[in-house]
Design a protein around this motif. Structure first.
Motif, short mmCIF file in Angstrom:
data_model
loop_
_atom_site.label_atom_id
_atom_site.label_comp_id
_atom_site.label_asym_id
_atom_site.label_seq_id
_atom_site.Cartn_x
_atom_site.Cartn_y
_atom_site.Cartn_z
N ASP A 83 0.84 -1.20 0.00
CA ASP A 83 0.00 0.00 0.00
C ASP A 83 0.87 1.25 0.00
OD1 ASP A 83 -2.06 -1.75 -0.05
OD2 ASP A 83 -2.94 -1.16 1.86
N VAL A 113 9.33 -1.97 -2.73
CA VAL A 113 7.92 -2.02 -2.34
C VAL A 113 7.39 -3.43 -2.58
CG1 VAL A 113 5.58 -1.25 -2.89
CG2 VAL A 113 7.43 0.43 -2.76
N ARG A 115 4.19 -5.28 -3.14
CA ARG A 115 2.86 -4.83 -3.57
C ARG A 115 1.77 -5.29 -2.60
NH1 ARG A 115 5.24 -6.54 -8.48
NH2 ARG A 115 5.60 -4.83 -9.96
N ASP A 119 -1.92 -1.22 -3.98
CA ASP A 119 -0.99 -1.10 -5.11
C ASP A 119 -1.53 -1.80 -6.34
OD1 ASP A 119 1.19 0.25 -3.65
OD2 ASP A 119 1.26 -1.62 -2.53
N ASP A 124 1.88 0.55 -10.32
CA ASP A 124 3.22 0.83 -9.81
C ASP A 124 3.55 2.32 -9.93
OD1 ASP A 124 3.43 -1.86 -9.39
OD2 ASP A 124 4.85 -2.23 -11.03
N MET A 133 9.84 -2.96 -7.42
CA MET A 133 8.52 -3.49 -7.07
C MET A 133 8.57 -5.01 -7.07
SD MET A 133 6.85 -0.66 -6.64
CE MET A 133 5.19 -1.34 -6.42
N HIS A 147 2.71 -8.02 2.55
CA HIS A 147 1.70 -7.03 2.91
C HIS A 147 0.68 -7.66 3.85
CE1 HIS A 147 -0.95 -3.63 2.82
NE2 HIS A 147 -1.94 -4.36 2.33
#
Length: 222
Positions: A83, A113, A115, A119, A124, A133, A147
Motif C-alpha cells: 500500500d 515495495v 505490492r 498497489d 506501480d 517493485m 503485505h
C-alpha cells in the motif's frame, strides 16, 4: 510503565535483533534496513479527487517522517510493506512531483515495495522514482516481507495491512494508539502514513503488543 518508555524497543525475531521505532517503523540493524508499512502516498489527493474536502500536506508529512528516520539511523535501504500508493488518483501531478523531489534527495538508498492490495489498483509508481517493485512474499532470510499477515511461508513474516490500534484504558478514560503485534511466526507493523486510520486489535494468546505515542514505544503487559 513510564520507566519502560523509549524511542525504540529492541526485539528478537527469528534470531535477528530489530528495533521497534516510536515513529511506527521497524529498523533491522544488520541489513541497515528501514521497514515501513502502509504509507498510502496520495490518499488525501485521492479523496479530494472524489470531492471529499480533506486537508493537503500528507505527502510532505510522510516524506518528512522518513527523513527523520534516515537522519537518526544508518539506512541503506527502505522496504515498504505494501500500500505504497493509495489509488490511481494518487498519481496526481503534485503528489508525484513531491515524491520525485524527495527521492532525488536520497539517490543512494535502495527502495523496495512489496505490492499490497491498494498497489494492485493504483498501479506501480513511475520508473523515475527508481523503486524496485516485488510481490509477496519477498524473502530476505530469515524474514518473508509481505503485505498480508496471513501469508503461509516457512519464514518469519513481517507484514502490514491491518493498521493495528490498541485501546489503552485508565479508569473512565481510554486512548487508541498505533501498535506492533509480535508472535512466534509473524510481526504486524502499524500503518506509517499520515492519513491512514486504523483498526482496534486484541492480542492473541502468546502475542506481544507494543504501543507507540509517536515519541515513545513500550510493551503492554499481557
Amino acid at each position: 510503565m513510564s520507566a519502560l518508555m523509549s524511542t525504540a524497543a529492541p526485539a528478537w525475531l527469528a534470531g535477528e535483533l530489530v528495533m521497534l521505532l516510536a515513529q511506527k517503523a521497524l529498523y533491522w540493524p544488520r541489513e541497515k534496513m528501514l521497514v515501513v508499512a502502509d504509507i498510502h502516498f496520495g490518499k488525501a489527493a485521492s479523496f479530494r479527487a472524489l470531492g471529499v474536502p480533506v486537508p493537503g500536506g500528507t505527502t510532505a508529512a510522510n516524506t518528512g517522517a522518513l527523513d527523520v528516520l534516515i537522519g537518526q539511523y544508518e539506512v541503506d535501504q527502505i522496504l515498504f510493506l505494501g500500500d505504497f500508493m493509495h489509488a490511481r488518483a494518487a498519481h496526481a501531478a503534485a503528489t508525484l512531483a513531491a515524491m520525485r523531489e524527495w527521492r532525488w534527495r536520497h539517490p543512494q538508498l535502495r527502495m523496495v515495495v512489496v505490492r499490497g492490495n491498494h498497489d494492485a489498483h493504483a498501479g506501480d509508481p513511475p520508473a523515475s522514482l527508481q523503486i524496485d517493485m516485488v510481490d509477496e512474499p519477498h524473502a530476505v532470510s530469515p524474514f518473508a516481507f509481505c503485505h498480508h499477515p496471513d501469508v503461509l511461508v516457512p519464514a518469519y513474516v513481517l507484514a502490514g495491512h491491518v493498521h493495528p490500534l490498541y485501546r489503552l484504558r485508565h479508569g473512565w478514560e481510554s486512548l487508541m494508539l498505533p501498535c506492533f503485534l509480535l508472535s512466534e511466526t509473524r510481526a504486524v507493523l502499524p500503518s506509517f502514513g499520515a492519513f491512514t486510520g486504523g483498526h482496534a486489535v486484541v492480542p492473541e494468546p502468546g502475542e506481544r503488543l507494543f504501543v507507540t505515542t509517536g515519541d515513545a514505544v513500550f510493551e503492554v503487559p499481557a
